[in-house]
Every structure is written in structure tokens, then in C-alpha cells.
Design a protein around this motif. Sequence first.
Motif, PDB file in Angstrom:
ATOM      1  N   GLN A  39       0.630  -1.287   0.071  1.00 37.63           N
ATOM      2  CA  GLN A  39      -0.253  -0.040  -0.030  1.00 37.63           C
ATOM      3  C   GLN A  39       0.668   1.236   0.009  1.00 37.63           C
ATOM      4  O   GLN A  39       0.465   2.286   0.391  1.00 37.63           O
ATOM      5  CB  GLN A  39      -0.885  -0.030   1.279  1.00 37.63           C
ATOM      6  CG  GLN A  39      -1.740  -1.282   1.506  1.00 37.63           C
ATOM      7  CD  GLN A  39      -2.619  -1.709   0.186  1.00 37.63           C
ATOM      8  OE1 GLN A  39      -2.952  -0.807  -0.584  1.00 37.63           O
ATOM      9  NE2 GLN A  39      -2.966  -2.970   0.196  1.00 37.63           N
ATOM     10  N   LEU A  42      -0.641   4.784  -0.390  1.00 36.23           N
ATOM     11  CA  LEU A  42      -1.089   5.455   0.510  1.00 36.23           C
ATOM     12  C   LEU A  42      -0.083   5.728   1.657  1.00 36.23           C
ATOM     13  O   LEU A  42      -0.101   6.917   1.978  1.00 36.23           O
ATOM     14  CB  LEU A  42      -2.407   4.558   1.127  1.00 36.23           C
ATOM     15  CG  LEU A  42      -3.679   4.316   0.000  1.00 36.23           C
ATOM     16  CD1 LEU A  42      -4.388   3.491   0.706  1.00 36.23           C
ATOM     17  CD2 LEU A  42      -4.106   5.752  -0.275  1.00 36.23           C
ATOM     18  N   LEU A  63     -11.449   3.528   4.540  1.00 36.86           N
ATOM     19  CA  LEU A  63     -10.438   2.549   3.832  1.00 36.86           C
ATOM     20  C   LEU A  63     -11.358   1.446   2.974  1.00 36.86           C
ATOM     21  O   LEU A  63     -11.949   0.683   3.800  1.00 36.86           O
ATOM     22  CB  LEU A  63      -9.249   2.144   4.942  1.00 36.86           C
ATOM     23  CG  LEU A  63      -8.632   2.906   5.973  1.00 36.86           C
ATOM     24  CD1 LEU A  63      -8.013   2.120   7.003  1.00 36.86           C
ATOM     25  CD2 LEU A  63      -7.778   3.808   5.027  1.00 36.86           C
ATOM     26  N   LYS A  71      -6.365  -3.014   6.262  1.00 39.99           N
ATOM     27  CA  LYS A  71      -7.152  -1.916   6.741  1.00 39.99           C
ATOM     28  C   LYS A  71      -7.244  -1.616   8.283  1.00 39.99           C
ATOM     29  O   LYS A  71      -6.855  -0.577   8.734  1.00 39.99           O
ATOM     30  CB  LYS A  71      -8.526  -2.196   6.317  1.00 39.99           C
ATOM     31  CG  LYS A  71      -8.904  -2.093   4.772  1.00 39.99           C
ATOM     32  CD  LYS A  71     -10.104  -2.279   4.446  1.00 39.99           C
ATOM     33  CE  LYS A  71     -10.886  -3.737   4.839  1.00 39.99           C
ATOM     34  NZ  LYS A  71     -10.047  -4.512   3.786  1.00 39.99           N
ATOM     35  N   ALA A 148     -13.615   1.131   7.933  1.00 41.69           N
ATOM     36  CA  ALA A 148     -13.217  -0.069   7.062  1.00 41.69           C
ATOM     37  C   ALA A 148     -14.144  -0.777   6.267  1.00 41.69           C
ATOM     38  O   ALA A 148     -15.181  -1.112   6.800  1.00 41.69           O
ATOM     39  CB  ALA A 148     -12.038  -0.938   7.435  1.00 41.69           C
ATOM     40  N   LEU A 168      -9.790   6.421   0.735  1.00 36.85           N
ATOM     41  CA  LEU A 168      -8.605   5.697   0.488  1.00 36.85           C
ATOM     42  C   LEU A 168      -8.694   4.441   0.011  1.00 36.85           C
ATOM     43  O   LEU A 168      -9.347   3.480   0.616  1.00 36.85           O
ATOM     44  CB  LEU A 168      -7.596   5.874   1.447  1.00 36.85           C
ATOM     45  CG  LEU A 168      -7.299   7.268   2.216  1.00 36.85           C
ATOM     46  CD1 LEU A 168      -6.527   7.433   3.341  1.00 36.85           C
ATOM     47  CD2 LEU A 168      -6.919   8.455   0.957  1.00 36.85           C
ATOM     48  N   LEU A 170      -7.407   0.800  -1.089  1.00 35.48           N
ATOM     49  CA  LEU A 170      -6.242  -0.094  -0.711  1.00 35.48           C
ATOM     50  C   LEU A 170      -6.382  -1.172  -1.730  1.00 35.48           C
ATOM     51  O   LEU A 170      -7.361  -1.450  -2.214  1.00 35.48           O
ATOM     52  CB  LEU A 170      -6.415  -1.022   0.455  1.00 35.48           C
ATOM     53  CG  LEU A 170      -5.980  -0.057   1.661  1.00 35.48           C
ATOM     54  CD1 LEU A 170      -7.000   0.888   2.458  1.00 35.48           C
ATOM     55  CD2 LEU A 170      -5.580  -0.965   2.918  1.00 35.48           C
TER      56      LEU A 170
END
Length: 442
Positions: A39, A42, A63, A71, A148, A168, A170
Motif C-alpha cells: 500500500q 497510501l 479505507l 485496513k 473500513a 482511500l 487499498l
Amino acid sequence: MVDLFAEELPSDPPAEAADPHAPLADRLRPASLDAIVGQDHLTGPDGAIGRMIAAGKLSSMVLWGPPGTGKTSIARLLADAVGLRFVALSAVFSGVADLKKIFSEARVAAKAGRRTLLFVDEIHRFNRSQQDGFLPFVEDGTITLVGATTENPSFELNAALLSRCQVLILRRLGPEALASLLDRAEALVGRSLPLTTDAREALIASADGDGRFLLNQAETLFDVGLDEPLDPAGLASFLQRRVAVYDKDREGHYNLISALHKSIRGSDPQAALYYLARMLVAGEEPLFVLRRLVRTAVEDIGLADPQALVQCLAAKDAYDFLGSPEGELAIVQACLYLAAAPKSNAAYKAQKAAWRSARETGSLMPPMNIVNAPTKMMKEAGYGKDYAYDHDTEDGFSGADYWPEEMTAQAYYHPVNRGFEAKIAERLAFWDEKRRQRRKQH
């Protein structure tokens, strides 16, 4: 003087040493953000999380990513990185009472100068009203929310909550990231996995991007006393391969059907067959796939190959007759036929243009000469007068004007120069020329 009535400030639970009996995946949880694998977009210096950490201030975020991509680990490490009090809950096991208690404790902590990071796992499981309950506490800074989810937030979360959070994304873990997890597992356990090189690669591939699943499989291999390393065949018989992630009513379902449709539109029968297999192997309803194939036949092929629709409907009948698995071959045949067929969206575009025109023109009357006259009064009023019966003409084509008097003739359908539509284009051009000649004569 001590205030005996002051509210007690909740605190984080004391740090504990890693439980040697805990699952391997828990013992290998990263201790810092730079230890998160896969990741970097990020957590790296130029990533959204990396920039927040450098600034020392977090915004609320969601996430979004597949299972086993980090996460929960990221959320825990975020709190440590900026000195926030960490509280976690799962939307699966929590309700309104739990949220009220957490918000109350967070207010007390905020008064004492300590902000709270609230991590909500499976946040999409909360209903709309529960999601709305977060808004005032996120807005006034009582909590920094980190949710998450494995589901698309734009479908599952309230627009009001999304507007206050940064989403965001992942990524599923690639082979290199998964291999590094196995390296860490071997270092922690103190011995290598009992696998050949090829079997190790097969184990990584079987994880389907899920780091937690990979480590659970590795733990099983560590726990058994194997005398000889397993090859790929031995590994396959020893471990059950992970079932592909596919929820029929959620995003995976729509992602794959979209990929199938676009592969057919792009005339790639190999990719189309792959996505068809992905769906049917995962348990998708064959009739759902067939409905999309029919849609593809009329939207992306149309009259460039009129047999495309016939093939799809025949496949539906064949599947109804044979059932699974024999009937699935008919679905495969229809899919391959569509992908290999010449493409045209001329009918699709014509429909949209004609529908738009119909909405704009309202209830215009067709020209009187083509309106039916079933009664004497209607005939006397001019209904059907001077109608040219095309079959009575030399070419079977009268060239009459069929449009309402208030409208000019429109051109909605523009056949492409591919497949059967190329012949249709020639025919339409022939008739257009006949109409022009007729207008000159009159």
C-alpha cells in the motif's frame, strides 16, 4: 482540591506483548506504517496517509479494499503515529448503545485534551440512520473516524458521511507483497515453509491478494510435521484453495459483469470467456449472465449481425432445456459469438435519439394521408386521402413523406459500414436517393 464528581477519563488499554498462541496473522501485525506491504501509494511519503502523518493531523477517512489488505493494521498505526486515543468496534456486533457510549467517552477525552480515533470495521453494515449518528461528532472533531469496508462506499455509505471523509482505496496484495509476508512468517517461526519453489508460488497465487488468508495457510503448513517439502500437486491436495470473493448482490458482481460486457464490446473472445468463467464458477445465476448477453447483442452488435440476438435467445432456451453444467456450454457459445461478431451501436444510438425526439415533440399528428380512416366521417375529413400504397409502385417504394407537418425529416439511425449493416447502409442510401428524385419531380 480534587473534584470528586469529575468524569473519569477513559484510557487506552495497556500495551501487551504478542501472545505466542495468537494466530500467526496477529503476531505478524506491523509495528509501523512503513512495515505495511502493498500500500505504498497510501503510506509512502507522497501518499495521502504519508502526507497526513508528516503534517501530524488526520482527517476522517474510509479505507476501502479487499479482505486481508491491511485496513485494520493501518487504522491502529494511524492512532499511534499522531498520538490519538484508539477505539475500535465492528459494525457487525455493535449497535446504537455502543456508539452512544463511545461518543460520550470521546467527549470526556476531548475535554481533557486527547482526541479519539474511532475505527469502525465493516462500516457499511451500519444502516443509514446509524451512519448519520456519526456526523455531529465528526464535524466538531470529537472523533476522527476511520471506517473500513470491502464494499463500494458510493453504494453503501450515506452521501453526508462520505462528504466528510476521504476515501482511500487499498489494493489487493500482489505477488511481491505476499512473498514478503511469507518471508516475515518464516523469520518469526524460525524455519522455512515445507514447500518447493513452485509450490510456494502456487500458495501465493491461491491467496488471491489476501494477506490474512495466506498467513493462515502458512500457519497450517508450519503446524504439521512434513518430512518432505510439498510440490504444487501435494499442496493442492493438502490445502483447500480459497474460494473467490464474489457477492452476487455487491460490487464484485457488478465489476465482473461490466468486464464481461466490455470484453465482448472490445471483440476479445478470450477475455470475455475468462470473465464468463469467473462468474459461473463463483456461482452466479446463469440467467443473469444470459440477460446481459442479450443486452450486449442488441446494444453493441445490433443489425451488424442480426444472428447475435438469435444466438443468445437460443442459448437461453438450451440452458432451460439442459440445465447446469451441460447448458453452460450454450452460454459459452453465445458469448464467443458476440465477441467475434462485427460491432455496431447504431440501433442503440437511434433508440436514444428517437426517444428524445418523441419527448420533445409531444403529440404531433401524423400526416393525414397515412392516418387510418375506419369511418365514413373520417374519410370525408380527409383521413387517408391520397395514400400511396408502396406495393403498387414499380420499385415497391413510393418515397412518400411520413413525418408530421410540423417536423422536418429526422435521421436517427446511421448504420455502420460493418457486417450486415453495410448492406443496410447501401439500401438506405438507395431509398434516400429515390426520395430526392421524387421531391424534384414534385
